[in-house]
Design a protein around this motif. Sequence first.
Motif, PDB file in Angstrom:
ATOM      1  N   LEU A  19       0.838  -1.199   0.000  1.00  0.00           N
ATOM      2  CA  LEU A  19       0.000   0.000   0.000  1.00  0.00           C
ATOM      3  C   LEU A  19       0.869   1.243   0.000  1.00  0.00           C
ATOM      4  CD1 LEU A  19      -2.547  -1.072   2.761  1.00  0.00           C
ATOM      5  CD2 LEU A  19      -2.925  -1.103   0.295  1.00  0.00           C
ATOM      6  N   LEU A  20       0.545   2.185  -0.880  1.00  0.00           N
ATOM      7  CA  LEU A  20       1.215   3.479  -0.881  1.00  0.00           C
ATOM      8  C   LEU A  20       0.318   4.450  -0.145  1.00  0.00           C
ATOM      9  CD1 LEU A  20       2.489   3.572  -4.578  1.00  0.00           C
ATOM     10  CD2 LEU A  20       3.663   2.727  -2.523  1.00  0.00           C
ATOM     11  N   LEU A  21       0.813   4.975   0.972  1.00  0.00           N
ATOM     12  CA  LEU A  21       0.035   5.882   1.811  1.00  0.00           C
ATOM     13  C   LEU A  21       0.198   7.312   1.312  1.00  0.00           C
ATOM     14  CD1 LEU A  21       0.930   4.424   5.324  1.00  0.00           C
ATOM     15  CD2 LEU A  21      -0.902   3.736   3.762  1.00  0.00           C
ATOM     16  N   GLU A  22      -0.910   8.032   1.246  1.00  0.00           N
ATOM     17  CA  GLU A  22      -0.908   9.377   0.687  1.00  0.00           C
ATOM     18  C   GLU A  22      -1.442  10.397   1.684  1.00  0.00           C
ATOM     19  OE1 GLU A  22      -3.434   9.114  -2.733  1.00  0.00           O
ATOM     20  OE2 GLU A  22      -2.461   7.281  -3.434  1.00  0.00           O
ATOM     21  N   GLU A  23      -0.861  11.593   1.606  1.00  0.00           N
ATOM     22  CA  GLU A  23      -1.356  12.766   2.324  1.00  0.00           C
ATOM     23  C   GLU A  23      -1.329  13.924   1.346  1.00  0.00           C
ATOM     24  OE1 GLU A  23       1.136  13.416   5.749  1.00  0.00           O
ATOM     25  OE2 GLU A  23      -0.195  12.272   7.045  1.00  0.00           O
ATOM     26  N   ASN A  24      -2.435  14.623   1.202  1.00  0.00           N
ATOM     27  CA  ASN A  24      -2.525  15.776   0.306  1.00  0.00           C
ATOM     28  C   ASN A  24      -2.079  15.439  -1.114  1.00  0.00           C
ATOM     29  OD1 ASN A  24      -3.375  17.451   2.474  1.00  0.00           O
ATOM     30  ND2 ASN A  24      -1.247  17.672   3.096  1.00  0.00           N
ATOM     31  N   GLY A  25      -2.432  14.245  -1.581  1.00  0.00           N
ATOM     32  CA  GLY A  25      -2.115  13.844  -2.946  1.00  0.00           C
ATOM     33  C   GLY A  25      -0.686  13.393  -3.173  1.00  0.00           C
ATOM     34  N   GLU A  26       0.122  13.337  -2.135  1.00  0.00           N
ATOM     35  CA  GLU A  26       1.520  12.930  -2.246  1.00  0.00           C
ATOM     36  C   GLU A  26       1.746  11.611  -1.506  1.00  0.00           C
ATOM     37  OE1 GLU A  26       3.994  14.615  -3.921  1.00  0.00           O
ATOM     38  OE2 GLU A  26       2.465  16.057  -4.570  1.00  0.00           O
ATOM     39  N   THR A  27       2.534  10.722  -2.089  1.00  0.00           N
ATOM     40  CA  THR A  27       2.891   9.476  -1.418  1.00  0.00           C
ATOM     41  C   THR A  27       3.876   9.793  -0.298  1.00  0.00           C
ATOM     42  OG1 THR A  27       2.564   8.219  -3.450  1.00  0.00           O
ATOM     43  CG2 THR A  27       3.873   7.164  -1.719  1.00  0.00           C
ATOM     44  N   VAL A  28       3.536   9.357   0.934  1.00  0.00           N
ATOM     45  CA  VAL A  28       4.380   9.674   2.085  1.00  0.00           C
ATOM     46  C   VAL A  28       4.990   8.439   2.739  1.00  0.00           C
ATOM     47  CG1 VAL A  28       3.198  11.846   2.605  1.00  0.00           C
ATOM     48  CG2 VAL A  28       2.381   9.727   3.648  1.00  0.00           C
ATOM     49  N   ASP A  29       4.452   7.258   2.433  1.00  0.00           N
ATOM     50  CA  ASP A  29       4.979   6.056   3.070  1.00  0.00           C
ATOM     51  C   ASP A  29       4.458   4.835   2.334  1.00  0.00           C
ATOM     52  OD1 ASP A  29       6.424   4.532   4.887  1.00  0.00           O
ATOM     53  OD2 ASP A  29       5.310   5.207   6.650  1.00  0.00           O
ATOM     54  N   GLN A  30       5.012   3.702   2.693  1.00  0.00           N
ATOM     55  CA  GLN A  30       4.576   2.419   2.154  1.00  0.00           C
ATOM     56  C   GLN A  30       4.263   1.500   3.320  1.00  0.00           C
ATOM     57  OE1 GLN A  30       7.017   0.519  -0.925  1.00  0.00           O
ATOM     58  NE2 GLN A  30       6.958  -1.358   0.313  1.00  0.00           N
ATOM     59  N   LEU A  31       3.211   0.715   3.170  1.00  0.00           N
ATOM     60  CA  LEU A  31       2.817  -0.223   4.209  1.00  0.00           C
ATOM     61  C   LEU A  31       2.558  -1.572   3.553  1.00  0.00           C
ATOM     62  CD1 LEU A  31       2.032  -0.505   7.242  1.00  0.00           C
ATOM     63  CD2 LEU A  31      -0.297   0.081   6.561  1.00  0.00           C
ATOM     64  N   ASP A  32       3.219  -2.602   4.024  1.00  0.00           N
ATOM     65  CA  ASP A  32       3.024  -3.956   3.510  1.00  0.00           C
ATOM     66  C   ASP A  32       2.148  -4.719   4.494  1.00  0.00           C
ATOM     67  OD1 ASP A  32       4.819  -3.140   1.597  1.00  0.00           O
ATOM     68  OD2 ASP A  32       6.493  -4.307   2.361  1.00  0.00           O
ATOM     69  N   VAL A  33       1.023  -5.260   3.994  1.00  0.00           N
ATOM     70  CA  VAL A  33       0.090  -5.993   4.853  1.00  0.00           C
ATOM     71  C   VAL A  33      -0.349  -7.265   4.145  1.00  0.00           C
ATOM     72  CG1 VAL A  33      -0.777  -3.899   5.958  1.00  0.00           C
ATOM     73  CG2 VAL A  33      -1.976  -4.819   3.999  1.00  0.00           C
ATOM     74  N   ASP A  34      -0.800  -8.226   4.919  1.00  0.00           N
ATOM     75  CA  ASP A  34      -1.383  -9.427   4.339  1.00  0.00           C
ATOM     76  C   ASP A  34      -2.642  -9.008   3.596  1.00  0.00           C
ATOM     77  OD1 ASP A  34      -3.100 -11.822   4.120  1.00  0.00           O
ATOM     78  OD2 ASP A  34      -1.452 -12.774   5.208  1.00  0.00           O
ATOM     79  N   VAL A  35      -2.764  -9.421   2.352  1.00  0.00           N
ATOM     80  CA  VAL A  35      -3.882  -8.996   1.509  1.00  0.00           C
ATOM     81  C   VAL A  35      -5.231  -9.365   2.123  1.00  0.00           C
ATOM     82  CG1 VAL A  35      -3.981 -11.030   0.011  1.00  0.00           C
ATOM     83  CG2 VAL A  35      -4.615  -8.791  -0.894  1.00  0.00           C
ATOM     84  N   THR A  36      -5.276 -10.419   2.923  1.00  0.00           N
ATOM     85  CA  THR A  36      -6.537 -10.842   3.533  1.00  0.00           C
ATOM     86  C   THR A  36      -7.022  -9.884   4.614  1.00  0.00           C
ATOM     87  OG1 THR A  36      -5.429 -12.291   5.124  1.00  0.00           O
ATOM     88  CG2 THR A  36      -6.113 -13.279   3.019  1.00  0.00           C
ATOM     89  N   ARG A  37      -6.172  -8.943   5.044  1.00  0.00           N
ATOM     90  CA  ARG A  37      -6.590  -7.939   6.037  1.00  0.00           C
ATOM     91  C   ARG A  37      -7.371  -6.802   5.393  1.00  0.00           C
ATOM     92  NH1 ARG A  37      -2.364  -6.328  10.401  1.00  0.00           N
ATOM     93  NH2 ARG A  37      -4.312  -5.627  11.332  1.00  0.00           N
ATOM     94  N   LEU A  38      -7.415  -6.789   4.050  1.00  0.00           N
ATOM     95  CA  LEU A  38      -8.150  -5.755   3.325  1.00  0.00           C
ATOM     96  C   LEU A  38      -9.547  -6.251   2.993  1.00  0.00           C
ATOM     97  CD1 LEU A  38      -5.348  -4.704   0.812  1.00  0.00           C
ATOM     98  CD2 LEU A  38      -5.902  -3.672   3.020  1.00  0.00           C
ATOM     99  N   PRO A  39     -10.490  -5.332   2.794  1.00  0.00           N
ATOM    100  CA  PRO A  39     -11.826  -5.765   2.375  1.00  0.00           C
ATOM    101  C   PRO A  39     -11.727  -6.566   1.071  1.00  0.00           C
ATOM    102  CG  PRO A  39     -11.819  -3.431   2.943  1.00  0.00           C
ATOM    103  CD  PRO A  39     -10.393  -3.879   2.938  1.00  0.00           C
ATOM    104  N   PRO A  40     -12.510  -7.628   0.918  1.00  0.00           N
ATOM    105  CA  PRO A  40     -12.427  -8.463  -0.285  1.00  0.00           C
ATOM    106  C   PRO A  40     -12.531  -7.676  -1.595  1.00  0.00           C
ATOM    107  CG  PRO A  40     -13.793  -9.534   1.348  1.00  0.00           C
ATOM    108  CD  PRO A  40     -13.483  -8.155   1.877  1.00  0.00           C
TER     109      PRO A  40
END
Length: 91
Positions: free
Chosen positions: A20-41
């Motif tokens: 996941l690329l995390l955004e603030e004010n339209g800019e990418t500010v960080d990256q987060l790696d998560v198990d895909v099953t933690r996201l809504p289907p």
Amino acid sequence: MTETYTATLDRIVDGQTAVLLLEENGETVDQLDVDVTRLPPAAQHEGSVLEITVEASEPCEAEYLPEVTQSRKESAQERLDRLSTKLSDRD
């Protein structure tokens, strides 16, 4: 500290890890790696856009934003269409 971001699912690695690329004010500010099953289907595909709450670098809550996902997909397609148009075909 709890923070809320807009996040775009950039890619899925090995069919298991969502990048996941995390955004603030339209800019990418960080990256987060998560198990895909933690996201809504419905959000378990590349290009999906979510609102994600993060606490201590761990996702707490994720909400899929289908309208934003569709809008970004259409914008990207329009840009590609414009770029692929030959210069001689432009007005």
